[in-house]
Motif scaffolding. Structure first.
Motif, PDB file in Angstrom:
ATOM      1  N   UNK A 240     -11.720   5.264  12.012  1.00 32.55           N
ATOM      2  CA  UNK A 240     -10.537   6.346  12.286  1.00 32.55           C
ATOM      3  C   UNK A 240      -9.280   5.617  12.959  1.00 32.55           C
ATOM      4  N   UNK A 241      -9.584   4.492  13.385  1.00 33.04           N
ATOM      5  CA  UNK A 241      -8.537   3.663  14.363  1.00 33.04           C
ATOM      6  C   UNK A 241      -7.852   2.911  13.571  1.00 33.04           C
ATOM      7  N   UNK A 242      -7.821   3.190  12.125  1.00 31.19           N
ATOM      8  CA  UNK A 242      -6.982   2.351  11.071  1.00 31.19           C
ATOM      9  C   UNK A 242      -6.292   3.173  10.228  1.00 31.19           C
ATOM     10  N   UNK A 243      -4.985   3.018  10.422  1.00 32.01           N
ATOM     11  CA  UNK A 243      -3.871   4.147   9.705  1.00 32.01           C
ATOM     12  C   UNK A 243      -3.272   3.259   8.733  1.00 32.01           C
ATOM     13  N   UNK A 244      -3.658   3.672   7.597  1.00 33.76           N
ATOM     14  CA  UNK A 244      -2.973   3.058   6.551  1.00 33.76           C
ATOM     15  C   UNK A 244      -1.650   3.825   6.030  1.00 33.76           C
ATOM     16  N   UNK A 245      -0.836   2.856   6.155  1.00 34.03           N
ATOM     17  CA  UNK A 245       0.827   3.370   6.014  1.00 34.03           C
ATOM     18  C   UNK A 245       1.073   3.725   4.638  1.00 34.03           C
ATOM     19  N   UNK A 246       1.923   4.837   4.770  1.00 34.37           N
ATOM     20  CA  UNK A 246       2.694   5.454   3.628  1.00 34.37           C
ATOM     21  C   UNK A 246       3.890   5.588   4.040  1.00 34.37           C
ATOM     22  N   UNK A 247       4.939   5.056   2.778  1.00 33.74           N
ATOM     23  CA  UNK A 247       6.369   4.989   3.166  1.00 33.74           C
ATOM     24  C   UNK A 247       7.065   5.947   2.342  1.00 33.74           C
ATOM     25  N   UNK A 248       7.359   7.163   2.955  1.00 31.31           N
ATOM     26  CA  UNK A 248       7.874   8.294   2.360  1.00 31.31           C
ATOM     27  C   UNK A 248       9.271   8.041   1.403  1.00 31.31           C
ATOM     28  N   UNK A 249      10.133   6.971   1.877  1.00 33.64           N
ATOM     29  CA  UNK A 249      11.014   6.413   0.641  1.00 33.64           C
ATOM     30  C   UNK A 249      10.316   5.959  -0.555  1.00 33.64           C
ATOM     31  N   UNK A 250       9.130   5.630  -0.461  1.00 36.48           N
ATOM     32  CA  UNK A 250       8.443   5.474  -1.646  1.00 36.48           C
ATOM     33  C   UNK A 250       8.669   3.649  -2.214  1.00 36.48           C
ATOM     34  N   UNK A 251       9.003   2.851  -1.424  1.00 35.39           N
ATOM     35  CA  UNK A 251       9.325   1.419  -1.392  1.00 35.39           C
ATOM     36  C   UNK A 251       8.017   0.744  -1.549  1.00 35.39           C
ATOM     37  N   UNK A 252       7.535   0.589  -2.805  1.00 34.95           N
ATOM     38  CA  UNK A 252       6.352  -0.130  -3.294  1.00 34.95           C
ATOM     39  C   UNK A 252       5.085   0.340  -2.598  1.00 34.95           C
ATOM     40  N   UNK A 253       5.196   1.559  -2.115  1.00 35.35           N
ATOM     41  CA  UNK A 253       4.042   2.388  -1.521  1.00 35.35           C
ATOM     42  C   UNK A 253       2.972   2.985  -2.497  1.00 35.35           C
ATOM     43  N   UNK A 254       2.043   2.970  -2.127  1.00 34.01           N
ATOM     44  CA  UNK A 254       0.896   3.454  -3.096  1.00 34.01           C
ATOM     45  C   UNK A 254       1.226   4.919  -3.726  1.00 34.01           C
ATOM     46  N   UNK A 255       1.085   5.279  -4.409  1.00 34.99           N
ATOM     47  CA  UNK A 255       1.461   6.618  -5.145  1.00 34.99           C
ATOM     48  C   UNK A 255       2.858   6.924  -5.497  1.00 34.99           C
ATOM     49  N   UNK A 256       3.560   6.339  -4.724  1.00 40.14           N
ATOM     50  CA  UNK A 256       5.160   6.336  -4.694  1.00 40.14           C
ATOM     51  C   UNK A 256       5.819   7.158  -3.694  1.00 40.14           C
ATOM     52  N   UNK A 257       5.244   7.796  -2.829  1.00 37.88           N
ATOM     53  CA  UNK A 257       5.985   8.344  -1.701  1.00 37.88           C
ATOM     54  C   UNK A 257       6.575   9.598  -2.127  1.00 37.88           C
TER      55      UNK A 257
END
Length: 964
Positions: A541-558
């Protein structure tokens, strides 16, 4: 060339700053050179005798097919002809004195045509004056993304600080980072493919040779889904490649990720797209800023190591702004660790940081950016690209109220960041010293720790001291602020390489083991969360997987698909870090910010669930204030009609559900800023159509308050149409006695007549309270006494709405208990809830009397405004004259202007809200007939109560005729 393009060019004026001896060139490149119009160049643009060779101590090279000074002359001649025939992109640089000019000729494949015009700008050698680099781009899209020429303008403002103003990111971008000029060009969209042509140059613009580096990746193709809109198909990377490293085309697409993120982070807003840079456009803390001089308080970062090492920020003698930057709201449970479950961290990153939120006393923009979905997050990080990003206290105050921890950011990046790391990590002692400076700042300013972002390559010799820095900072923070956090960002590896791993692995785990968590870079793949959880063991739970809301090459597209990544992370039972939710605000998502933000966070809630609950303790108070509005009211009376923003003024935010576009409800519940308020700047309004026999209910808060034996007092205010009834219901749960619900209303009879009356186990009659503002007849204040039991927990507070019964009533009771005839008839409903206050019946709020306070006026400055008035600036401060600390986190500040005419009632003006025991008054207009000023400081209780103005501490000041 099309007529529309020629007309567009006619609208482009040459800048007035172009003078003799400066270069102004224009060059074009197209997939159809024969169609290009030849543009004459002004005589002043001709190169000096001797070509492009040495100019003083500087040397100029061109980048293209030839890199020699002679080759630069050939490039110039080709530009003069109007057509430059080359297979790859070209850059021509002209330099005379301190003037720098660029012509960018990007190769963009067959999907677009570009024409770029660059005007001269001043690039200082070091610490010089500001400059402007203007770039006009005409782009013709021939793919499905749309046809026709489009005009974009780019301006680099204050290049010595690396700040950028971008007007459109469709096809080309330019950035200036201190003495490094970066130009990037060529993005094309072709049907269902994302076709990228990138050319990347770096020029070190300092005395001595100008060094160039060319890294090209042309026609990089990435497959995308055919059902994605064109503007979503291009997942822009955001990081530049580390120096001295060779890349394949695919690696280039990823390695520029950080560069694009830098561009967006540096983007500045501007009301006028064509406005010239002026002295007023400086960030407030930039030279000639003197922090020791009195001025309207601001929040600002620490931008260099010398200031961090000197402790100057924490010296009131050196920093007039320090008292105003201390957060006043503590966490509900100080020192408590994060819950042992998957968590959600939000990383702010909004338009470079320090915008409207940089004014601790608030500002005048009612549409300023804010967050209010605090119940969906655990940690909030205030992020910018300055060395030490200190969270403005307004964010800490609002987050702490809702139980959310707040972190600042320590970041090193680019060439300058590498030099900083060498100094910080030179020795073990230096690493400890700088770690202690960061811990001191967090403890003194009231926030909860740090995000550590080292985004530079390091020699292996510095890694041990980097570990020491992280370890010592974590231990020092825990000692200074119990429950604090130090989070590591996934960038530099344990080998010193700048390589984003996108997971927890052996290359970044040594840093993770020394701190409280890791923010994993946001370009991870589907299996990476599982890999990271396995590597973390019992600390997943101390691992925070990043998500870029702008969608730059982020999983799912942000963007609007951010929940795709959240759903996967929820399945894998691991934490997440959402980067840049300000995307909604920055990109003006329709139909408006309030609606779009509620919709976006509604998707987060649907995927991730609610993480916070309140109330958890008494007293509890909410007037639903989001920290901005168009007026300020207290107890139904308007005290200010001016628009404003101040996130510190947020009260507990209701957990209103976003039903989604697919659900059309007849009744809508929203925060209302425009109508008259009972308190603060907003209220909850229920509006729409109701069936006469229906009770509408919506949850406002999901509490976790353990009740005690005895009674509690509940106050609430209502402004409703004549046929509308408003009540509150309390949801209670007990392990032994199950769940129950209590309805509180003044018109209990009406609720008894409805079909849904059996959903409430008991009813409590509320009584009207005589208003303190009798001239306001619209808001009605109610009070009720509710009996509580130690066996119950308050789990929910709901607003309950229905329509009054009509005179037409059935004489026989129906099977469902309803007495209402024609109950299915649809009628208009409109009612507002102004506030809720709950406190123990034995909790009588006693404010210290005026004589218990010491007030002081400091930094008093008078200046002449006109022949009939003066301007006054001063700092008003107050404190209890006992050793006891005042238990208040909010004060209202007023001023009365007294005259010699005793028959004239002085007009009381509302100046603002203070979150600390000080308030700075700036340029207060004082007419000459005023003989005395009376400043009033009104303490506000946690239950929403306010001290009577006659009993408040006051400061009297007599105007003077001489000016300082």
């Amino acid at each position: 060339m099309s007529k529309s393009l020629e007309r567009s060019l006619d609208l482009i004026p040459f800048p007035a700053t172009v003078q003799k001896g400066e270069f102004l060139k224009l060059a074009v490149r197209s997939t159809s050179p024969s169609k290009i119009r030849r543009f004459p160049l002004p005589p002043a643009a001709a190169p000096a005798a001797g070509g492009w060779g040495n100019h003083g101590s500087r040397r100029v090279h061109s980048v293209g097919s030839s890199r020699s000074p002679a080759g630069g002359v050939e490039e110039w001649r080709r530009c003069r002809s109007g057509v430059l025939r080359q297979r790859s992109a070209s850059l021509v640089v002209g330099l005379r004195g301190a003037s720098l000019q660029i012509v960018l000729l990007p190769h963009v494949g067959k999907s677009a045509e570009l024409l770029c015009v660059v005007f001269p700008g001043q690039i200082p050698r070091s610490g010089g004056s500001d400059g402007v680099l203007k770039l006009l781009m005409l782009s013709k899209a021939t793919a499905s993304g749309g046809a026709g020429w489009r005009l974009f303008e780019f301006e680099v403002r204050r290049p010595t600080e690396g700040l950028l103003l971008i007007r459109g990111l469709w096809g080309v971008a330019a950035a200036c980072h201190r003495h490094v000029l970066v130009v990037l060009g060529g993005v094309g969209i072709q049907k269902d493919l994302c076709v990228i042509s990138l050319c990347f140059w770096i020029f070190l613009c300092e005395d001595g040779p100008i060094l160039e580096r060319v890294v090209e990746a042309q026609d990089v193709v990435h497959e995308t889904k055919t059902n994605v809109r064109p503007q979503q198909q291009c997942r822009h990377p955001t990081s530049p490649p580390p120096p001295r490293r060779r890349f394949t085309a695919d690696q280039m697409f990823f390695s520029l990720r950080r560069f694009f993120r830098r561009l967006r982070a540096m983007a500045l807003s501007s009301a006028d797209d064509t406005a010239a840079v002026s002295e007023d456009d400086r960030r407030p803390w930039e030279p000639p800023f003197d922090a020791s001089k009195p001025a309207p308080p601001i929040s600002y970062p620490i931008t260099d190591l010398a200031a961090l090492a000197s402790r100057s920020y924490l010296s009131e003698a050196s920093n007039f702004h320090l008292p105003f930057n201390r957060a006043s709201a503590p966490l509900p449970c100080p020192g408590a660790p994060l819950p042992a479950r998957r968590r959600l961290l939000v990383c702010h990153d909004m338009q470079g940081g320090y915008g409207d939120d940089a004014a601790p006393q608030g500002g005048a923009n009612p549409d300023a950016y804010a967050l209010w979905h605090w119940h969906l997050m655990d940690v909030f990080v205030y992020f910018s690209h300055y060395l030490v990003t200190l969270p403005p206290p307004c964010w800490t105050n609002a987050a702490h109220l809702h139980g959310v921890k707040v972190l600042g950011t320590f970041i090193t990046e680019w060439v300058e960041g590498a030099q900083i790391c060498k100094e910080v990590l030179a020795t073990k002692d230096s690493a400890h010293m700088y770690a202690e400076r960061l811990a001191e700042l967090a403890a003194a300013l009231g926030f909860d720790g740090w995000l550590i972002n080292i985004e530079v390559e390091l020699d292996i010799q510095f890694i041990d001291n980097l570990k020491e820095f992280v370890n010592h900072l974590t231990k020092t923070m825990h000692a200074a602020v119990p429950g604090s956090l130090v989070i590591w960002y996934d960038a530099v590896t344990v080998n010193g390489d700048l390589g984003w791993q996108d997971k927890l692995n052996k290359y970044n785990k040594p840093f993770f083991d020394l701190c409280d968590g890791i923010f994993v870079n946001y370009t991870w793949k589907e299996k990476y969360p599982q890999d990271s959880a396995a590597a973390a063991g019992d600390r997943k739970y101390d691992v925070y997987m990043g998500i870029d809301v702008f969608g730059r090459n982020t999983y799912g597209g942000g963007q609007w698909d951010t929940n795709v990544a959240l759903d996967l992370l929820k399945k894998d039972d691991i934490s997440t870090a959402i980067f840049a939710p300000g995307w909604i605000y920055e990109t003006n998502q329709p139909p408006d910010f309030q609606s779009a933000q509620n919709r976006w966070w509604g998707l987060v809630e649907k995927s991730w669930g609610v993480l916070q609950s309140y109330p958890k303790e008494l007293p509890f108070y909410s007037d639903f204030d989001q920290g901005h509005g168009y007026q300020v009211c207290y107890e139904g009376r308007q005290v200010s009609g001016d628009p404003w923003n101040n996130i510190s003024c947020q009260s507990y935010q209701p957990m209103l559900k976003y039903t989604g576009d697919e659900v059309q409800t007849q009744v809508q519940t929203s925060i209302n800023f425009k109508d008259e308020q009972f308190s603060g700047g907003g209220c909850v309004t229920v509006k729409g159509s109701l069936e006469q026999n229906v009770i509408f209910s919506e949850q406002l808060f999901n509490g976790g308050l353990s009740m005690e034996d005895g009674s509690v007092l509940l106050f609430y205010s209502v402004n409703a149409d004549a046929n509308c009834v408003v009540g509150l219901s309390l949801d209670l749960s007990s392990r032994n006695k199950g769940n129950t619900s209590i309805l509180i209303a003044d018109d209990i009879t009406t609720f008894h007549r409805k079909k849904q009356n059996r959903m409430y186990s008991s009813y409590v009659q509320s009584d009207k309270v005589a208003p303190q503002a009798p001239d306001n007849q619209n808001w009605v204040l109610y009070q009720a006494t509710v009996q509580s039991s130690v066996n119950y927990t308050l789990t929910g507070i709901n607003i309950v709405c229905t329509l009054k019964t009509t005179a037409e009533v059935n004489t026989e009771i129906e099977e469902d208990g309803s007495l209402e005839a024609n109950g299915s008839r649809l009628l208009a409903y409109h009612a507002s809830l102004g506030h809720i206050s709950i406190r123990s019946s034995n909790d009588d709020k006693l404010f210290p009397p005026a004589k218990s306070w010491m007030t002081e006026g400091g930094y008093i400055s008078w200046s002449k405004n006109s022949d009939t008035s003066k301007l006054l600036s001063l700092k008003v401060s107050w404190k209890l004259n006992t050793s006891r600390h005042a238990p208040f986190t909010k004060y209202n500040v007023y001023v009365e202007k007294l005259t010699a005419d005793s028959n004239t009632k002085p007009f009381r003006s509302f100046l603002g809200v203070a979150s600390v025991e000080a308030f700075y008054v700036s340029n207060l207009l004082v007419p000459d007939e005023v003989t005395s000023l009376k400043f009033i400081v009104q303490a506000c209780g946690h239950d929403g109560s306010r001290q009577e103005l006659e009993e408040c501490p006051k400061l009297f000041l007599v105007p003077v005729d001489h000016y300082v």
